[in-house]
Design a protein around this motif. Structure first.
Motif, PDB file in Angstrom:
ATOM      1  N   ASN A   2       0.831  -1.191   0.000  1.00 14.65           N
ATOM      2  CA  ASN A   2       0.000   0.000   0.000  1.00 14.65           C
ATOM      3  C   ASN A   2       0.867   1.244   0.000  1.00 14.65           C
ATOM      4  N   THR A   3       0.711   2.096  -1.006  1.00 14.04           N
ATOM      5  CA  THR A   3       1.413   3.373  -1.037  1.00 14.04           C
ATOM      6  C   THR A   3       0.412   4.459  -1.350  1.00 14.04           C
ATOM      7  N   SER A   4       0.443   5.524  -0.517  1.00 15.05           N
ATOM      8  CA  SER A   4      -0.470   6.658  -0.704  1.00 15.05           C
ATOM      9  C   SER A   4      -1.929   6.204  -0.715  1.00 15.05           C
ATOM     10  N   GLY A   5      -2.224   5.215   0.117  1.00 15.58           N
ATOM     11  CA  GLY A   5      -3.600   4.765   0.217  1.00 15.58           C
ATOM     12  C   GLY A   5      -4.052   3.847  -0.885  1.00 15.58           C
ATOM     13  N   LYS A   6      -3.165   3.458  -1.806  1.00 17.68           N
ATOM     14  CA  LYS A   6      -3.530   2.592  -2.909  1.00 17.68           C
ATOM     15  C   LYS A   6      -2.781   1.271  -2.808  1.00 17.68           C
ATOM     16  N   THR A   7      -3.475   0.202  -3.041  1.00 14.86           N
ATOM     17  CA  THR A   7      -2.851  -1.111  -3.038  1.00 14.86           C
ATOM     18  C   THR A   7      -2.302  -1.409  -4.422  1.00 14.86           C
ATOM     19  N   GLY A  28      13.154  -3.053  -9.072  1.00 13.20           N
ATOM     20  CA  GLY A  28      12.591  -2.600  -7.810  1.00 13.20           C
ATOM     21  C   GLY A  28      13.368  -3.146  -6.627  1.00 13.20           C
ATOM     22  N   THR A  29      12.745  -3.096  -5.452  1.00 11.21           N
ATOM     23  CA  THR A  29      13.350  -3.532  -4.200  1.00 11.21           C
ATOM     24  C   THR A  29      12.419  -4.525  -3.526  1.00 11.21           C
ATOM     25  N   SER A  30      12.969  -5.583  -2.981  1.00  9.68           N
ATOM     26  CA  SER A  30      12.143  -6.601  -2.321  1.00  9.68           C
ATOM     27  C   SER A  30      11.443  -6.009  -1.099  1.00  9.68           C
ATOM     28  N   PRO A  31      10.329  -6.602  -0.656  1.00  3.67           N
ATOM     29  CA  PRO A  31       9.598  -6.075   0.503  1.00  3.67           C
ATOM     30  C   PRO A  31      10.432  -5.961   1.775  1.00  3.67           C
ATOM     31  N   ASN A  32      11.405  -6.865   1.953  1.00  4.75           N
ATOM     32  CA  ASN A  32      12.244  -6.783   3.150  1.00  4.75           C
ATOM     33  C   ASN A  32      13.371  -5.759   3.016  1.00  4.75           C
ATOM     34  N   LYS A 167      12.667   1.685  -2.595  1.00  4.28           N
ATOM     35  CA  LYS A 167      11.579   1.676  -1.616  1.00  4.28           C
ATOM     36  C   LYS A 167      11.125   0.238  -1.459  1.00  4.28           C
ATOM     37  N   ALA A 168      11.232  -0.260  -0.249  1.00  4.76           N
ATOM     38  CA  ALA A 168      10.926  -1.665   0.006  1.00  4.76           C
ATOM     39  C   ALA A 168       9.545  -2.034  -0.522  1.00  4.76           C
ATOM     40  N   GLY A 169       9.516  -3.093  -1.326  1.00  5.27           N
ATOM     41  CA  GLY A 169       8.255  -3.607  -1.832  1.00  5.27           C
ATOM     42  C   GLY A 169       7.773  -2.986  -3.125  1.00  5.27           C
ATOM     43  N   LEU A 170       8.492  -1.987  -3.632  1.00  2.00           N
ATOM     44  CA  LEU A 170       8.035  -1.259  -4.820  1.00  2.00           C
ATOM     45  C   LEU A 170       8.917  -1.552  -6.028  1.00  2.00           C
ATOM     46  N   GLY A 171       8.273  -1.817  -7.163  1.00  2.02           N
ATOM     47  CA  GLY A 171       8.988  -1.994  -8.418  1.00  2.02           C
ATOM     48  C   GLY A 171       8.361  -1.181  -9.521  1.00  2.02           C
ATOM     49  N   HIS A 172       9.096  -1.033 -10.625  1.00  2.00           N
ATOM     50  CA  HIS A 172       8.605  -0.297 -11.790  1.00  2.00           C
ATOM     51  C   HIS A 172       8.802  -1.144 -13.041  1.00  2.00           C
ATOM     52  N   ARG A 193       3.915   0.975 -11.687  1.00  2.00           N
ATOM     53  CA  ARG A 193       4.312   0.519 -10.355  1.00  2.00           C
ATOM     54  C   ARG A 193       3.672  -0.827 -10.026  1.00  2.00           C
ATOM     55  N   PHE A 194       4.466  -1.679  -9.353  1.00  3.24           N
ATOM     56  CA  PHE A 194       3.953  -2.975  -8.922  1.00  3.24           C
ATOM     57  C   PHE A 194       4.567  -3.363  -7.589  1.00  3.24           C
ATOM     58  N   ALA A 195       3.920  -4.296  -6.910  1.00  8.24           N
ATOM     59  CA  ALA A 195       4.420  -4.813  -5.639  1.00  8.24           C
ATOM     60  C   ALA A 195       5.374  -5.968  -5.908  1.00  8.24           C
ATOM     61  N   THR A 196       6.549  -5.921  -5.323  1.00  4.23           N
ATOM     62  CA  THR A 196       7.561  -6.958  -5.528  1.00  4.23           C
ATOM     63  C   THR A 196       7.339  -8.125  -4.561  1.00  4.23           C
ATOM     64  N   SER A 197       8.233  -9.098  -4.631  1.00  2.00           N
ATOM     65  CA  SER A 197       8.167 -10.288  -3.772  1.00  2.00           C
ATOM     66  C   SER A 197       9.544 -10.533  -3.168  1.00  2.00           C
ATOM     67  N   ASN A 198       9.586 -11.128  -1.987  1.00  2.00           N
ATOM     68  CA  ASN A 198      10.868 -11.503  -1.387  1.00  2.00           C
ATOM     69  C   ASN A 198      11.467 -12.747  -2.034  1.00  2.00           C
ATOM     70  N   SER A 199      10.645 -13.509  -2.740  1.00  2.00           N
ATOM     71  CA  SER A 199      11.072 -14.786  -3.312  1.00  2.00           C
ATOM     72  C   SER A 199      11.309 -14.657  -4.815  1.00  2.00           C
TER      73      SER A 199
END
Length: 240
Positions: A2-7, A28-32, A167-172, A193-199
């Motif tokens: 969630n960034t700026s209120g958007k998932t 991007g950067t992994s969530p961790n 930014k943790a968890g954020l990719g482009h 923008r998309f949400a990344t994964s640790n795996s």
């Protein structure tokens, strides 16, 4: 994420159902917050474009013919897609990889290198050149770029550059085409923008499975430990 209120969607949410996004780069950067995420995929509609695999060689990842006897025109399909540079990694959809590498060796910048290049000479599509550089000097940051025609006639190039802090968890994600068509419609707007994964395994599977099964060709993914520089990478080739 969630960034700026958007998932944010996962990368599959940006690509699923799109028959032909073309070639694409995701960074991007992994969530961790520990890993730099990088990916590059290629697709193909013609026999010439589909006759490719990703091959790992010293210094990077290269496109190579799956069957050399079937190559019709290698000029826009055979190139270094990924190259290591002094402070990081270059990822592009064409031979501008070498242009960027040479410029960096001469002490010039990413922007300097791409100011000498234009979109691909493949009228009427005028395929955009998309590029990214991951910089690990003093931490991690990345830049992305797209060079595209300003009009349907290919009269001049427009050059767009985007710089991102980690930014943790954020990719482009940036890709060459909006979708299928004739001529193919060029990508529009900023990288998505998309949400990344640790795996790396989950991310690779999610991205590969989101690409159209008929048109997907190859995928490369690397997760780099930002603190140590150690990395793990995976390559998926349709024809291997």
């Amino acid at each position: 994420m969630n960034t700026s209120g958007k998932t944010l969607p996962g990368i599959d949410g940006l690509l699923a159902g799109n028959r032909y996004p073309g070639r694409g780069i995701a960074v991007g950067t992994s969530p961790n917050g520990k890993k730099a995420v990088a990916a590059y995929f290629i697709m193909g509609r013609s026999a010439n474009s589909r006759n490719r695999v990703f091959a790992s060689r010293e210094g990077g990842i290269f496109t190579e013919p799956f069957d050399p006897s079937l190559v019709q025109d290698p000029s826009l399909i055979i190139y270094a897609a990924v190259r290591k540079c002094r402070s990081g990694l270059i990822v592009t959809n064409g031979d501008q990889t070498d242009t960027i590498f040479s410029a960096l060796e001469e002490g010039k910048g990413f922007d300097d290198a791409l100011s000498t290049r234009e979109f691909e000479p493949d009228a009427p599509n005028f395929t955009p050149r998309i590029s990214a550089i991951l910089d690990f000097e003093g931490g991690f940051s990345y830049e992305m770029s797209i060079l595209k025609s300003v009009d349907a006639e290919g009269s001049a190039s427009a050059r767009y550059f985007f710089r991102y802090p980690p930014k943790a968890g954020l990719g482009h994600l940036i890709h060459t085409y909006v979708g299928d068509g004739n001529p193919l419609p060029s990508f529009e707007g900023e990288p998505r923008r998309f949400a990344t994964s640790n795996s790396i395994d989950d991310f690779t599977d999610s991205l590969w499975n989101a690409l159209d099964p008929e048109n997907r060709i190859s995928l490369w993914v690397r997760y780099t430990d930002i603190a140590t520089g150690d990395y793990k990478e995976k390559t998926v080739n349709k024809y291997v």
